[in-house]
Write a protein that holds these residues in place. Structure first.
Motif, mmCIF file in Angstrom:
data_model
loop_
_atom_site.group_PDB
_atom_site.id
_atom_site.type_symbol
_atom_site.label_atom_id
_atom_site.label_comp_id
_atom_site.label_asym_id
_atom_site.label_seq_id
_atom_site.Cartn_x
_atom_site.Cartn_y
_atom_site.Cartn_z
ATOM 1 N N MET A 1 -52.968 -19.689 -2.709
ATOM 2 C CA MET A 1 -52.386 -18.356 -2.790
ATOM 3 C C MET A 1 -51.182 -18.290 -1.845
ATOM 4 N N GLN A 2 -50.105 -17.695 -2.342
ATOM 5 C CA GLN A 2 -48.910 -17.590 -1.520
ATOM 6 C C GLN A 2 -48.351 -16.167 -1.582
ATOM 7 N N ASP A 3 -47.512 -15.852 -0.642
ATOM 8 C CA ASP A 3 -46.900 -14.522 -0.584
ATOM 9 C C ASP A 3 -45.712 -14.489 -1.539
ATOM 10 N N PHE A 4 -45.822 -13.694 -2.593
ATOM 11 C CA PHE A 4 -44.763 -13.619 -3.605
ATOM 12 C C PHE A 4 -43.443 -13.153 -3.016
ATOM 13 N N ARG A 5 -43.488 -12.367 -1.944
ATOM 14 C CA ARG A 5 -42.262 -11.839 -1.327
ATOM 15 C C ARG A 5 -41.380 -12.935 -0.749
ATOM 16 N N LYS A 6 -41.949 -14.109 -0.548
ATOM 17 C CA LYS A 6 -41.193 -15.235 0.019
ATOM 18 C C LYS A 6 -40.455 -16.036 -1.041
ATOM 19 N N LEU A 7 -40.696 -15.732 -2.304
ATOM 20 C CA LEU A 7 -40.036 -16.456 -3.391
ATOM 21 C C LEU A 7 -38.714 -15.785 -3.753
ATOM 22 N N LEU A 8 -37.648 -16.549 -3.716
ATOM 23 C CA LEU A 8 -36.326 -16.014 -4.052
ATOM 24 C C LEU A 8 -36.287 -15.490 -5.486
ATOM 25 N N VAL A 9 -36.985 -16.146 -6.396
ATOM 26 C CA VAL A 9 -37.000 -15.696 -7.792
ATOM 27 C C VAL A 9 -37.682 -14.334 -7.914
ATOM 28 N N TRP A 10 -38.700 -14.084 -7.101
ATOM 29 C CA TRP A 10 -39.331 -12.758 -7.108
ATOM 30 C C TRP A 10 -38.333 -11.713 -6.592
ATOM 31 N N GLU A 11 -37.651 -12.028 -5.500
ATOM 32 C CA GLU A 11 -36.688 -11.097 -4.907
ATOM 33 C C GLU A 11 -35.574 -10.747 -5.908
ATOM 34 N N LYS A 12 -35.053 -11.752 -6.591
ATOM 35 C CA LYS A 12 -33.991 -11.507 -7.574
ATOM 36 C C LYS A 12 -34.507 -10.680 -8.748
ATOM 37 N N SER A 13 -35.721 -10.964 -9.191
ATOM 38 C CA SER A 13 -36.270 -10.199 -10.318
ATOM 39 C C SER A 13 -36.604 -8.769 -9.899
ATOM 40 N N HIS A 14 -37.023 -8.587 -8.668
ATOM 41 C CA HIS A 14 -37.256 -7.232 -8.147
ATOM 42 C C HIS A 14 -35.937 -6.461 -8.097
ATOM 43 N N ASN A 15 -34.880 -7.114 -7.630
ATOM 44 C CA ASN A 15 -33.563 -6.464 -7.574
ATOM 45 C C ASN A 15 -33.040 -6.139 -8.972
ATOM 46 N N LEU A 16 -33.307 -7.028 -9.936
ATOM 47 C CA LEU A 16 -32.936 -6.749 -11.320
ATOM 48 C C LEU A 16 -33.631 -5.485 -11.809
ATOM 49 N N THR A 17 -34.912 -5.368 -11.533
ATOM 50 C CA THR A 17 -35.682 -4.199 -11.950
ATOM 51 C C THR A 17 -35.119 -2.928 -11.314
ATOM 52 N N LEU A 18 -34.828 -2.975 -10.026
ATOM 53 C CA LEU A 18 -34.246 -1.807 -9.347
ATOM 54 C C LEU A 18 -32.906 -1.424 -9.980
ATOM 55 N N SER A 19 -32.084 -2.417 -10.277
ATOM 56 C CA SER A 19 -30.782 -2.154 -10.901
ATOM 57 C C SER A 19 -30.945 -1.528 -12.277
ATOM 58 N N ILE A 20 -31.894 -2.021 -13.043
ATOM 59 C CA ILE A 20 -32.123 -1.478 -14.385
ATOM 60 C C ILE A 20 -32.637 -0.049 -14.305
ATOM 61 N N TYR A 21 -33.508 0.234 -13.368
ATOM 62 C CA TYR A 21 -33.956 1.621 -13.189
ATOM 63 C C TYR A 21 -32.770 2.530 -12.874
ATOM 64 N N ASN A 22 -31.871 2.061 -12.005
ATOM 65 C CA ASN A 22 -30.692 2.867 -11.665
ATOM 66 C C ASN A 22 -29.775 3.059 -12.868
ATOM 67 N N LEU A 23 -29.545 1.993 -13.626
ATOM 68 C CA LEU A 23 -28.663 2.075 -14.791
ATOM 69 C C LEU A 23 -29.219 2.992 -15.874
ATOM 70 N N THR A 24 -30.520 2.980 -16.053
ATOM 71 C CA THR A 24 -31.110 3.742 -17.152
ATOM 72 C C THR A 24 -31.254 5.230 -16.854
ATOM 73 N N HIS A 25 -30.975 5.641 -15.636
ATOM 74 C CA HIS A 25 -30.992 7.083 -15.321
ATOM 75 C C HIS A 25 -29.996 7.856 -16.184
ATOM 76 N N SER A 26 -28.926 7.194 -16.571
ATOM 77 C CA SER A 26 -27.878 7.880 -17.345
ATOM 78 C C SER A 26 -28.036 7.705 -18.852
ATOM 79 N N PHE A 27 -29.093 7.039 -19.292
ATOM 80 C CA PHE A 27 -29.307 6.867 -20.728
ATOM 81 C C PHE A 27 -29.582 8.222 -21.387
ATOM 82 N N PRO A 28 -29.286 8.336 -22.669
ATOM 83 C CA PRO A 28 -29.562 9.593 -23.375
ATOM 84 C C PRO A 28 -31.042 9.967 -23.287
ATOM 85 N N LYS A 29 -31.297 11.256 -23.208
ATOM 86 C CA LYS A 29 -32.676 11.752 -23.085
ATOM 87 C C LYS A 29 -33.543 11.330 -24.263
ATOM 88 N N GLU A 30 -32.954 11.196 -25.447
ATOM 89 C CA GLU A 30 -33.752 10.787 -26.603
ATOM 90 C C GLU A 30 -34.247 9.337 -26.498
#
Length: 117
Positions: free
Chosen positions: A1-30
């Motif tokens: 078992m290892q700490d996922f927070r230490k994996l660079l790929v996890w960090e990049k994918s987490h940042n991708l998710t945060l960016s997508i959440y920010n980008l989708t705030h402006s998507f149409p309500k429908e």
């Protein structure tokens, strides 16, 4: 078992998710229950599966969850293209997100290959 927070790929994918959440705030309500929800779920599935794989007891299990994460990042890649072509965000945003997706895919592929050796 290892700490996922230490994996660079996890960090990049987490940042991708945060960016997508920010980008989708402006998507149409429908799109709230359509593309907004789908791309958020697909992108968040990547770091979720990496984290879950880190908590498993064997390399085979870890590799299996990394493979699931790879599928989710591929789904995210398509959804980014669809959202861009529908005009939901700029070319600059699309290019930045696509670059990050490609980076994550390469990192996951390499990590999967290393674990399966």
């Amino acid at each position: 078992m290892q700490d996922f927070r230490k994996l660079l790929v996890w960090e990049k994918s987490h940042n991708l998710t945060l960016s997508i959440y920010n980008l989708t705030h402006s998507f149409p309500k429908e799109e709230m229950y359509g593309l907004t929800s789908q791309i958020r779920r697909a992108s968040s599935s990547v770091p979720i599966n990496i984290a879950e794989g880190c908590g498993r007891g064997s390399d085979a299990d870890f590799a299996r969850f990394l493979q699931i994460a790879f599928g989710s990042v591929s789904e995210t890649e398509y959804l980014l293209l669809l959202c861009f072509e529908l005009g939901y965000f700029s070319e600059k945003n699309y290019m930045e997100m696509t670059y990050l997706v490609q980076e994550i895919k390469k990192m996951l592929a390499k990590l999967i290959a290393t674990i399966r050796k």
